[in-house]
Design a protein around this motif. Structure first.
Motif, mmCIF file in Angstrom:
data_model
loop_
_atom_site.group_PDB
_atom_site.id
_atom_site.type_symbol
_atom_site.label_atom_id
_atom_site.label_comp_id
_atom_site.label_asym_id
_atom_site.label_seq_id
_atom_site.Cartn_x
_atom_site.Cartn_y
_atom_site.Cartn_z
ATOM 1 N N PHE A 83 59.544 25.095 -21.157
ATOM 2 C CA PHE A 83 58.330 25.820 -20.785
ATOM 3 C C PHE A 83 57.955 25.581 -19.332
ATOM 4 O O PHE A 83 57.033 26.225 -18.816
ATOM 5 N N ASP A 84 58.631 24.654 -18.681
ATOM 6 C CA ASP A 84 58.387 24.406 -17.253
ATOM 7 C C ASP A 84 59.413 25.097 -16.366
ATOM 8 O O ASP A 84 59.408 24.916 -15.144
ATOM 9 N N SER A 85 60.287 25.917 -16.969
ATOM 10 C CA SER A 85 61.374 26.520 -16.196
ATOM 11 C C SER A 85 60.938 27.710 -15.358
ATOM 12 O O SER A 85 61.696 28.203 -14.547
ATOM 13 N N GLY A 86 59.757 28.174 -15.545
ATOM 14 C CA GLY A 86 59.292 29.323 -14.765
ATOM 15 C C GLY A 86 57.867 29.671 -15.125
ATOM 16 O O GLY A 86 57.344 29.254 -16.177
ATOM 17 N N GLU A 87 57.235 30.462 -14.255
ATOM 18 C CA GLU A 87 55.842 30.839 -14.482
ATOM 19 C C GLU A 87 55.682 31.628 -15.776
ATOM 20 O O GLU A 87 54.714 31.462 -16.507
ATOM 21 N N GLN A 88 56.657 32.506 -16.044
ATOM 22 C CA GLN A 88 56.570 33.300 -17.275
ATOM 23 C C GLN A 88 56.632 32.411 -18.515
ATOM 24 O O GLN A 88 55.886 32.595 -19.473
ATOM 25 N N MET A 89 57.471 31.369 -18.525
ATOM 26 C CA MET A 89 57.621 30.512 -19.704
ATOM 27 C C MET A 89 56.458 29.540 -19.859
ATOM 28 O O MET A 89 56.147 29.092 -20.960
ATOM 29 N N MET A 90 55.773 29.219 -18.751
ATOM 30 C CA MET A 90 54.648 28.282 -18.841
ATOM 31 C C MET A 90 53.500 28.846 -19.668
ATOM 32 O O MET A 90 52.620 28.106 -20.111
ATOM 33 N N PHE A 91 53.509 30.163 -19.871
ATOM 34 C CA PHE A 91 52.451 30.788 -20.688
ATOM 35 C C PHE A 91 52.393 30.179 -22.091
ATOM 36 O O PHE A 91 51.329 30.072 -22.699
ATOM 37 N N PHE A 92 53.576 29.740 -22.609
ATOM 38 C CA PHE A 92 53.642 29.233 -23.977
ATOM 39 C C PHE A 92 53.505 27.713 -24.061
ATOM 40 O O PHE A 92 53.575 27.141 -25.149
ATOM 41 N N LYS A 93 53.320 27.028 -22.934
ATOM 42 C CA LYS A 93 53.283 25.568 -22.941
ATOM 43 C C LYS A 93 52.154 25.001 -23.793
ATOM 44 O O LYS A 93 52.309 23.938 -24.417
ATOM 45 N N PRO A 94 50.954 25.657 -23.870
ATOM 46 C CA PRO A 94 49.882 25.091 -24.717
ATOM 47 C C PRO A 94 50.285 24.919 -26.175
ATOM 48 O O PRO A 94 49.646 24.159 -26.911
ATOM 49 N N MET A 95 51.346 25.574 -26.623
ATOM 50 C CA MET A 95 51.764 25.441 -28.012
ATOM 51 C C MET A 95 52.246 24.027 -28.328
ATOM 52 O O MET A 95 52.233 23.611 -29.496
ATOM 53 N N LEU A 96 52.682 23.278 -27.315
ATOM 54 C CA LEU A 96 53.133 21.903 -27.544
ATOM 55 C C LEU A 96 51.968 21.014 -27.957
ATOM 56 O O LEU A 96 52.158 19.991 -28.624
ATOM 57 N N GLU A 97 50.755 21.385 -27.572
ATOM 58 C CA GLU A 97 49.561 20.601 -27.904
ATOM 59 C C GLU A 97 48.888 21.102 -29.184
ATOM 60 O O GLU A 97 48.237 20.350 -29.887
ATOM 61 N N ASP A 98 49.029 22.407 -29.478
ATOM 62 C CA ASP A 98 48.331 22.989 -30.620
ATOM 63 C C ASP A 98 49.330 23.821 -31.430
ATOM 64 O O ASP A 98 49.718 24.912 -31.037
#
Length: 640
Positions: free
Chosen positions: A130-145
């Motif tokens: 999820f840190d590989s690009g701006e587009q993929m960072m959109f889904f990073k909050p899923m790791l917390e919730d």
């Protein structure tokens, strides 16, 4: 000395001559002014249609975006369910690609708990995070919730900058994240309709005028029906930005010829309509000649019968036209104004009928506009003063009316109203405002105002059938074709809410015996065949009185209902022992494996809930399994 008759005659001739010249002068001015006004109104009408098309296209685009987002998320949910129930597919790229084809998605990516892609249909993306690009960072909050279900707007993907729409959610067991990617083909097609090039292509069928779109800041022609002018500055065709800003309608020398121009600001552009003076005034000479002839005839008539026929040709004529206008104003557009007591009245009748016909032609215009949408939409209108029902061309098609029935209903608003009332009596289940008509689904909306009715009918058959298909596929177990847990839960809970409809009934829990042994000995393919055969046997126990489902793994549930007597219900349950004693599954080597399963049941009683039924039937099933094992062990131990 002249006679009075001669004096009056000469006076009338002179007076009428002067009046004819004056009237013609005024009429020519009015015609010129009317042509200017008509040119301006035509321009405004076209501009309004363009703006309406933009609004409609934008609404269509929004609806398609929302539908695409829902579909993307539903696909992700379905794929997560498949993979959780069959985790072995994560190691089989070919199976994942088959799932992607089946679900009509372009990409499937599986993330582990740390947010790293470790499986999917595109191995080249493995180890992306999820840190590989701006587009993929959109889904990073899923790791917390883990409760999040995210759908991303259409955006270029990280690896290829390709326009995609992604959705993602956690699996139910919380072991992995499923991300689905879909190319937004329909969305891109809908967005293309908002481009000026598309809109102007619709206007090229009208050769009498040219349309231009001019950039407000630079004066560049960014779109036109005159394709050779696109890209030029407006100064090159004879216009200036300040003239466009300061005037609504004006004359100018365009491309070497005199023309009448109308411009309007629309967003970041000026939209303009330019018509040549020759085209603009082409009707003036012929109309002037016609009016001249009419005026001469009027003068002759007035000279001989101005007094005698005043009442007959003026008062009576006005009264007749007023009666017709009153009926037309009441909504009866089928009424024809046919007063011919004088040229003026004849001309007035013609203009009134032309105006009335223009209102009738509104149906055709409405049909044309509605035909530009991706749906069949019809509009109708009637009131108590109208002899006929007015509707657009799609109404008969949507309501499935033959030519004879269509003529009958259009000529009698009461019959049409009765037809609509009958349609309202066939409401589609779980579809508010939607009605069934000979296998089709029709959405109907009406509004009333002052005794008149305005209605809209929309053919939503494809939409309803598509939604029902999705709901059906969501509730079916892919291996056995029976209901899955979600499907059977909803079905039985709904039936139990109306216990008078289930009669003598029971819930039976079924557990496949020896499944692990068969899988270990013969492979999972044979295990699947074993489960399919059990599913076939229990669902065929009494097809008219049972609903069967696979809860998962080797567990099945069978709901038997609507038996007239409890003994008939008990006999049906007893047959579960009989059907497995003579059933088997053939092996590839020619052998066979006997079908064996354990079962337990709980009779349905008043006030009992579905979860209690499941629990108690499950306990009875395990009692059956334990007793069966004891019985089998006694047979195997000598002397017992």
């Amino acid at each position: 000395m002249f006679t009075l008759k001669t004096i009056i005659s000469r006076y009338m001739r002179r007076l009428t001559s002067i009046l004819i010249v004056m009237i013609l002068t005024v009429i020519v001015c009015i015609q010129i002014n009317n042509e200017h006004g008509q040119a301006y109104e035509d321009a405004m009408t076209t501009f309004f249609q363009i703006e309406q098309l933009l609004v409609q296209n934008q609404e269509e685009l929004s609806e398609i975006r929302e539908e695409y987002s829902r579909t993307c998320l539903h696909n992700a949910e379905a794929i997560a369910y498949m993979i959780q129930n069959h985790p072995e597919v994560l190691e089989n790229l070919e199976e994942l690609e088959k799932i992607a084809v089946f679900m009509e998605v372009d990409e499937i990516h599986i993330f582990d708990r740390s947010g790293r892609i470790y499986a999917g249909t595109h191995p080249q993306y493995y180890d992306y995070t999820f840190d590989s690009g701006e587009q993929m960072m959109f889904f990073k909050p899923m790791l917390e919730d883990k409760s999040l279900k995210l759908v991303q707007e259409i955006t270029p993907n990280t690896a290829e900058a390709k326009m995609m729409q992604y959705s993602a959610l956690w699996s139910r067991n919380g072991e992995f994240i499923v991300q689905v990617g879909m190319e937004p083909v329909n969305v891109m097609k809908a967005a293309k309709k908002n481009e000026l090039s598309f809109l102007f292509s619709l206007l090229r069928v009208n050769p009498e005028a040219d349309y231009y779109a001019v950039d407000i800041e630079s004066g560049e022609i960014v779109g036109s029906t005159a394709l050779e002018c696109v890209g030029k500055n407006i100064a090159g065709i004879g216009l200036a930005l300040n003239k466009i800003k300061d005037q609504e309608g004006f004359h100018a020398q365009i491309n070497g010829g005199r023309a009448y121009c109308v411009f309007k600001k629309a967003g970041s552009n000026y939209i303009g309509r330019i018509i040549s003076s020759r085209e603009l005034y082409k009707r003036v000479p012929s109309v002037t000649v016609m009016i001249t002839v009419c005026l001469i005839m009027i003068a002759l008539i007035l000279s001989h019968a101005v007094t005698r026929y005043m009442n007959k040709y003026v008062v009576d004529g006005i009264h007749s036209i007023n009666e017709k206008l009153h009926m037309i104003a009441g909504g009866n557009l089928d009424e024809i104004v046919d007063s011919h007591s004088s040229v003026e009245f004849s001309q007035l009748s013609s203009y009134i009928n032309m105006m009335k016909n223009s209102l009738l032609n509104y149906n055709e215009k409405m049909s044309y506009v509605l035909s530009k949408t991706n749906m069949y939409i019809g509009v109708y209108e009637y009131n108590e003063y109208m002899k006929r029902v007015r509707f657009t061309e799609y109404v008969p098609r949507i309501l499935m009316l033959g030519s004879v029935e269509c003529e009958k209903l259009s000529s009698d608003y009461k019959a049409f109203k009765a037809f609509i009332d009958r349609l309202r009596g066939h409401s589609a289940a779980d579809e508010p405002g939607v009605f069934e008509l000979d296998g089709r689904y029709v959405k109907l909306e009406e509004s009333s105002d002052g005794g008149g009715v305005f209605g809209v009918v929309i053919d939503v058959t494809d939409e309803v059938q598509r939604r029902k298909q999705i709901e059906n596929e969501r509730d079916i177990d892919l291996l056995t074709g029976l209901y899955n847990r979600r499907g059977i839960d909803m079905r039985i809970e709904k039936m139990l809410r109306a216990p008078e409809g289930v009669g003598h009934s029971a819930l039976v829990m079924v557990d496949a015996d020896n499944l692990k042994t068969i899988n270990d000995t013969y492979g999972h393919e044979m295990g699947d065949a074993y489960l399919k055969e059990i599913a076939r046997l229990i669902s065929a126990l009494d097809a008219r009185h049972c609903v069967a489902a696979r809860l998962g793994g080797d567990e099945f549930v069978l709901f038997l209902y609507q038996y007239d007597e409890e003994k008939m219900l008990s006999d049906a349950i007893s047959r579960l022992d009989d059907i497995q004693t003579c059933s088997h599954v053939d092996l590839p080597d020619g052998g066979s494996v006997p079908i064996r399963f354990s079962f337990g049941y709980r009779l349905v009683e008043e006030g009992i809930d579905y979860q209690t039924l499941l629990k108690e039937a499950d306990e009875k099933m395990y009692e059956y399994k334990r007793e069966r094992k004891k019985r089998d062990n006694k047979i195997l131990i000598p002397g017992k």
